[in-house]
Write a protein that holds these residues in place. Sequence first.
Motif, short mmCIF file in Angstrom:
data_model
loop_
_atom_site.label_atom_id
_atom_site.label_comp_id
_atom_site.label_asym_id
_atom_site.label_seq_id
_atom_site.Cartn_x
_atom_site.Cartn_y
_atom_site.Cartn_z
N SER A 56 90.76 76.11 62.68
CA SER A 56 90.67 74.97 61.77
C SER A 56 91.29 73.72 62.38
N ASP A 57 92.46 73.87 63.00
CA ASP A 57 93.11 72.73 63.66
C ASP A 57 92.24 72.20 64.79
N HIS A 58 91.65 73.10 65.59
CA HIS A 58 90.79 72.69 66.70
C HIS A 58 89.59 71.90 66.20
N LYS A 59 88.93 72.39 65.17
CA LYS A 59 87.74 71.70 64.65
C LYS A 59 88.10 70.31 64.13
N ARG A 60 89.21 70.21 63.42
CA ARG A 60 89.62 68.92 62.87
C ARG A 60 90.01 67.94 63.98
N ARG A 61 90.70 68.43 64.99
CA ARG A 61 91.24 67.56 66.04
C ARG A 61 90.20 67.24 67.11
N ASP A 62 89.42 68.25 67.54
CA ASP A 62 88.58 68.07 68.72
C ASP A 62 87.08 67.96 68.43
N ASN A 63 86.62 68.50 67.32
CA ASN A 63 85.17 68.54 67.10
C ASN A 63 84.71 67.74 65.90
N SER A 64 85.52 66.85 65.41
CA SER A 64 85.05 66.02 64.31
C SER A 64 84.17 64.91 64.88
N GLU A 65 83.22 64.45 64.09
CA GLU A 65 82.32 63.40 64.56
C GLU A 65 83.06 62.10 64.76
N HIS A 66 82.54 61.29 65.67
CA HIS A 66 83.13 59.97 65.91
C HIS A 66 82.94 59.11 64.66
N LYS A 67 83.93 58.33 64.34
CA LYS A 67 83.91 57.47 63.16
C LYS A 67 84.08 56.03 63.62
N THR A 68 83.42 55.10 62.94
CA THR A 68 83.52 53.69 63.29
C THR A 68 84.29 52.94 62.21
N CYS A 69 85.25 52.14 62.64
CA CYS A 69 86.04 51.33 61.70
C CYS A 69 85.18 50.17 61.22
N ASN A 70 85.03 50.05 59.91
CA ASN A 70 84.17 49.00 59.35
C ASN A 70 84.95 47.98 58.52
N LEU A 71 86.25 47.86 58.79
CA LEU A 71 87.06 46.88 58.06
C LEU A 71 86.87 45.49 58.66
N PRO A 72 86.85 44.47 57.82
CA PRO A 72 86.69 43.10 58.34
C PRO A 72 87.95 42.62 59.06
N VAL A 73 87.75 41.92 60.16
CA VAL A 73 88.84 41.32 60.92
C VAL A 73 88.44 39.89 61.27
N ILE A 74 89.44 39.07 61.56
CA ILE A 74 89.19 37.70 62.00
C ILE A 74 89.26 37.67 63.52
N GLY A 75 88.18 37.27 64.16
CA GLY A 75 88.12 37.25 65.62
C GLY A 75 88.87 36.06 66.19
#
Length: 109
Positions: A56-75
Motif C-alpha cells: 500500500s505504501d509503495h503504490k501510494r508513494r511510487d505508482n500514483s499518477e502524476h498530478k498537475t497543480c492548477n492553482l492561479p499564480v502571478i507570473g
Amino acid sequence: MVRSGPCGILCKNYKTLPVHKRSFHSREQNCDVTVVGENGQTRPCGRVCKNISALSDHKRRDNSEHKTCNLPVIGDDGLQRLCGKVCKSALDLSNQKRIHRKRKPVDVN
C-alpha cells in the motif's frame, strides 16, 4: 490486551488483532500496477513487497499518477496564470499547493 502470537505486539482488543495480522503478517505481495517504462511501453510494476502494508505504501508513494497543480499564480510579468507544475504523487501535489497558500510580502511602493 490481546497478544498477537510470535511477534509479541499487544493489541487493544480482538477487533484490532486481525487488522494487525492482515497488515503485518501477510505473505509477500507483488505490485500489479501498470506503469510506463523508459522506452514508452507499458508493463506491470512487478515490485515485491514484504506485506500488504508495504505494498500500500509503495503504490501510494511510487505508482500514483502524476498530478498537475492548477492553482492561479502571478507570473514575473504580473499576469495571472495557472501554476502548471507536474507532481509525482498526490502528496507532492499537496505540498506544492501548500507553498501557494503561504502569505507573501506585499510591495507597497
